[in-house]
Design a protein around this motif. Structure first.
Motif: not given
Length: 341
Positions: A89-100, A102-110
């Motif tokens: 639950g405490a893992d940080t998810v980074t949400i990033t937009t790119a052309a076409g 949306v990326d969701f990434a943590t230190t483990h996977t994307e």
């Protein structure tokens, strides 16, 4: 453009609004809209009959960025939710937009979701704001679809409802949540469109035939258990105790080190409890709410000291030694105070 949120909070945003997604025949509503403004990340969904918006406050270093929004297609929500739930639950998810996408990434996977960058979506802010401008009618008696009411179940344990008239939407408020539900007439299926409150009440004449309670015209519902603790109440109490302990320690006689130490310890414990509660609420709001409610019951029962003794023994500690050490500490403080006098 990117924002961060922990995995549990992202899952909660999805859960709160996914029940309001429109069907596949309305493409612009068949998904969840991620909408970022200068202060919050929102998850928004609508099916024409209801609209729901949940929000998460961005970290200070991410506030003030240019707004952006993308719709996550409904077909991608189940795998996205499973991916989110697979993380701590405490893992940080980074949400990033790119052309076409949306990326969701943590230190483990994307996890990448294909999206349509310029896809339209209803202006939900203007829609909800317009509802607030309606002046409530004197006798409000709207017809609503009970099946739609069930969609608010994942919003919060407690919600508030604002109704303005028979033919306008009901507003729903929860913690970091706002929504609206249209009355049945909007769907063209309202069997009660011309029915008034007075007409409906007239169908229940037996309500006036309670001979045993004619002397209590203002009878009330059985009182609810208002002793149940809530997170806002607990937060306020802990912060008050922290500040009060600081004030008391400053005002304690300098000749009484025991009192100063007690006040300082109370402040430290209150502040520590607040920080733990705040962290738990961020990681798992439902668990935090249940923990506070259970704690309120335990404090009301007053047997938490006995419970602490039993828990300490089961954990392999020696509470008898703790007590002896504490009594020796008090005697030492008393002796030092007597010597100083």
């Amino acid at each position: 453009m990117s924002v961060t949120i922990n995995a549990h909070q992202l899952g909660r945003l999805i859960d709160k609004v996914r029940g309001h997604i429109g069907n596949e025949y309305i493409e612009v509503l068949h998904g969840i809209r991620l909408d970022v403004d200068t202060t919050h990340l929102h998850a928004v969904a609508s099916d024409q009959y209801t609209v729901a918006a949940a929000r998460y406050r961005l970290n200070a270093d991410q506030q003030g960025q240019a707004p952006w929004a993308r719709t996550i297609p409904a077909d991608w929500l189940k795998p996205l939710r499973e991916w989110t739930g697979a993380h701590a639950g405490a893992d940080t998810v980074t949400i990033t937009t790119a052309a076409g996408r949306v990326d969701f990434a943590t230190t483990h996977t994307e996890f990448r979701v294909p999206v349509t960058d310029d896809q339209d979506f209803p202006n939900w802010r203007t829609l909800l704001r317009s509802i607030t401008l309606h002046v409530p009618d004197k006798f409000i008696f709207p017809a609503v679809d009970s099946r739609l009411l069930a969609r608010w179940a994942d919003t919060s344990d407690i919600i508030r409802v604002h109704v303005t008239s028979d033919l306008k939407a009901l507003m729903v408020f929860g913690e970091d949540f706002i929504g609206a539900q249209m009355p049945m007439r909007y769907a063209g299926i309202g069997p009660c469109e011309d029915e008034t409150f007075e007409k409906a009440l007239a169908l229940w004449p037996t309500l006036d035939q309670d001979e045993e309670n004619t002397s209590t015209p203002d009878a009330e519902m059985p009182a609810a258990d208002d002793e149940m603790g809530t997170i806002p109440e607990m937060v306020e109490a802990l912060l008050q105790q922290t500040l009060r302990s600081t004030t008391d320690s400053l005002g304690a006689p300098s000749t009484d080190p025991g009192a100063i130490a007690s006040f300082a310890l109370a402040g430290v414990n209150s502040w520590s409890a607040y920080r733990f509660l705040n962290a738990l609420h961020q990681a798992d709001p439902r668990l935090a709410a249940q923990t506070v409610a259970d704690l309120a019951e335990e404090l009301e029962a007053g047997d938490f000291s006995e419970s602490a003794w039993d828990i300490a023994i089961k954990a392999g500690h020696d509470p008898v030694a703790w007590r002896d050490d504490y009594e020796a500490h008090l005697k030492k403080l008393a002796a030092e105070a007597a010597q100083a006098a």
